[in-house]
Write an enzyme that holds these catalytic residues in place. Structure first.
Site, mmCIF file in Angstrom:
data_model
loop_
_atom_site.group_PDB
_atom_site.id
_atom_site.type_symbol
_atom_site.label_atom_id
_atom_site.label_comp_id
_atom_site.label_asym_id
_atom_site.label_seq_id
_atom_site.Cartn_x
_atom_site.Cartn_y
_atom_site.Cartn_z
ATOM 1 N N HIS A 32 0.829 -1.205 0.000
ATOM 2 C CA HIS A 32 0.000 0.000 0.000
ATOM 3 C C HIS A 32 0.872 1.267 0.000
ATOM 4 C CE1 HIS A 32 -3.047 -2.987 0.610
ATOM 5 N NE2 HIS A 32 -2.441 -3.376 1.720
ATOM 6 N N GLU A 70 -2.160 0.359 8.131
ATOM 7 C CA GLU A 70 -1.313 -0.734 7.664
ATOM 8 C C GLU A 70 -0.138 -0.223 6.855
ATOM 9 O OE1 GLU A 70 -1.288 -4.562 4.649
ATOM 10 O OE2 GLU A 70 -3.148 -3.417 4.912
ATOM 11 N N HIS A 125 2.852 -7.114 4.768
ATOM 12 C CA HIS A 125 1.483 -6.639 4.955
ATOM 13 C C HIS A 125 1.000 -6.970 6.358
ATOM 14 C CE1 HIS A 125 0.111 -5.728 0.714
ATOM 15 N NE2 HIS A 125 1.237 -6.385 0.468
ATOM 16 N N GLU A 201 1.515 -11.768 5.697
ATOM 17 C CA GLU A 201 0.490 -11.040 6.465
ATOM 18 C C GLU A 201 0.874 -11.229 7.929
ATOM 19 O OE1 GLU A 201 -1.883 -9.112 5.465
ATOM 20 O OE2 GLU A 201 -2.543 -9.735 3.461
#
Length: 237
Positions: A32, A70, A125, A201
């Site tokens: 992101h 995040e 992430h 993750e």
């Protein structure tokens, strides 16, 4: 690129590659970006995602219930990992240049790893499940593989990441994947990679205990120590 001001001194004790070996190159992909939320038209445009599919250029990512985003977590952990790898003579390339910009798109991130000839590509992430019971990390690789690098090399990298995170005291996911591994066919950055690649993750940002770890500099350093140890282990094979 300098690490963020909040970065702590790396504390990894993983063994370094031989000092006479050529320096490997690793691409770290902090997921992101901080400007994505205010540029919806840019990040929603479709781009190639592999397997004949398209996906939005990028997304905004998730956040803790307290508002810690995040993208900031990913950025900080990636640079902590990079700081550790640099002390082991590993060249580090990041998929984005700051935490205030837009994108890059997922296909561009994959291209950066491919064009660099990276020995490993690790995308960092955190997840955002709304289930109060969801917790733990999982690691993904592209499956079924589309090229040789997505086969055994990427599986080994994913296994090394899983093992190091588990050794570092992080629980495996209780809601996605099996034993901390979650093969996927829908992640563009993995599908488009021609280098060994895996996506971590790190945990569920909506889980209060994991959010407390992620918002703590010491907690982010723990994640970085584990990820860096996994990459060093992979490179030493």
């Amino acid at each position: 690129m300098p690490a963020p001001a909040s970065s702590a001194a790396p504390s990894s004790t993983a063994a370094a590659p031989s000092p006479t070996a050529p320096a490997a190159l690793v691409v770290l992909d902090p997921g992101h970006n901080g400007g994505n939320a205010s540029h919806s038209s840019e990040i929603n445009k479709p781009v190639p995602a592999g397997r004949g599919e398209t996906k939005p250029c990028n997304t905004t990512g998730t956040s803790t219930n307290g508002g810690y985003p995040e993208h900031a977590f990913n950025w900080d952990v990636a640079h902590r990992v990079g700081a550790i790898l640099s002390t082991h003579r590993i060249q580090v390339v990041y998929s984005r240049d700051d935490d205030t910009g837009v994108g890059p798109c997922v296909d561009e991130r994959a291209a950066r790893g491919n064009e660099s000839g990276a020995a490993a590509v690790v995308s960092i992430h955190a997840d955002g499940s709304d289930s109060s019971r969801a917790r733990g990390f999982h690691v993904s690789y592209s499956n079924p593989p589309l090229n040789a690098a997505q086969g055994r090399p990427s599986i080994t990298l994913a296994d090394d990441l899983r093992d190091a995170l588990r050794t570092g005291g992080f629980p495996t996911s209780n809601y996605l994947g099996t034993d901390g591994i979650y093969p996927r066919d829908d992640l563009a950055g993995l599908n488009l990679s021609t280098r060994p690649a895996a996506l971590v993750e790190c945990g569920n940002m909506r889980n209060s205990a994991e959010a407390a770890t992620m918002t703590s500099p010491a907690g982010r350093q723990r994640y970085a120590d584990a990820i860096a140890a996994a990459i060093l282990r992979y490179l030493s094979r």
